[in-house]
Write a protein that holds these residues in place. Structure first.
Motif, PDB file in Angstrom:
ATOM      1  N   UNK A  21      58.754 -29.769 124.886  1.00 49.31           N
ATOM      2  CA  UNK A  21      58.189 -31.184 124.938  1.00 49.31           C
ATOM      3  C   UNK A  21      57.556 -31.184 126.277  1.00 49.31           C
ATOM      4  N   UNK A  22      58.150 -31.124 127.503  1.00 57.29           N
ATOM      5  CA  UNK A  22      57.885 -31.100 128.742  1.00 57.29           C
ATOM      6  C   UNK A  22      56.587 -30.174 129.158  1.00 57.29           C
ATOM      7  N   UNK A  23      56.662 -28.851 128.684  1.00 57.08           N
ATOM      8  CA  UNK A  23      55.551 -27.957 128.870  1.00 57.08           C
ATOM      9  C   UNK A  23      54.363 -28.333 128.130  1.00 57.08           C
ATOM     10  N   UNK A  24      54.401 -28.889 127.119  1.00 55.77           N
ATOM     11  CA  UNK A  24      53.414 -29.188 126.167  1.00 55.77           C
ATOM     12  C   UNK A  24      52.497 -30.465 126.537  1.00 55.77           C
ATOM     13  N   UNK A  25      53.462 -31.398 127.241  1.00 55.26           N
ATOM     14  CA  UNK A  25      52.977 -32.722 127.775  1.00 55.26           C
ATOM     15  C   UNK A  25      52.298 -32.256 129.046  1.00 55.26           C
ATOM     16  N   UNK A  26      52.777 -31.310 129.994  1.00 54.65           N
ATOM     17  CA  UNK A  26      51.983 -31.106 131.106  1.00 54.65           C
ATOM     18  C   UNK A  26      50.811 -30.440 131.041  1.00 54.65           C
TER      19      UNK A  26
END
Length: 78
Positions: free
Chosen positions: A69-74
């Protein structure tokens, strides 16, 4: 039959069957004795609880989802 202690008095479990509705689905077998296996040892409460604990295969799954999720949001912020 099994005796049940109910409000400080002994009650035969047969006495409790009269309160069941006529259409109760298990009325014919509710007074039968509980089966005890002669082949398998009785499990302790701890052993029985362990059967329902989370699967070890899923250990770390939550962290992996959070990282994804953090990677996608970034990536979406770029």
């Amino acid at each position: 039959m099994t005796d049940i202690k109910l409000e400080n008095r002994q009650v035969d479990s047969c006495d409790l069957l009269g309160d069941l509705p006529e259409d109760f689905p298990y009325k014919d077998i509710i007074s039968e004795q509980h089966h005890v296996s002669s082949k398998r040892a009785h499990l302790t409460l701890h052993e029985r609880a362990a059967q329902f604990s989370p699967f070890a295969a899923l250990t770390g799954y939550g962290k992996a989802v959070e990282e994804t999720i953090a990677q996608v949001m970034e990536e979406n912020d770029k």
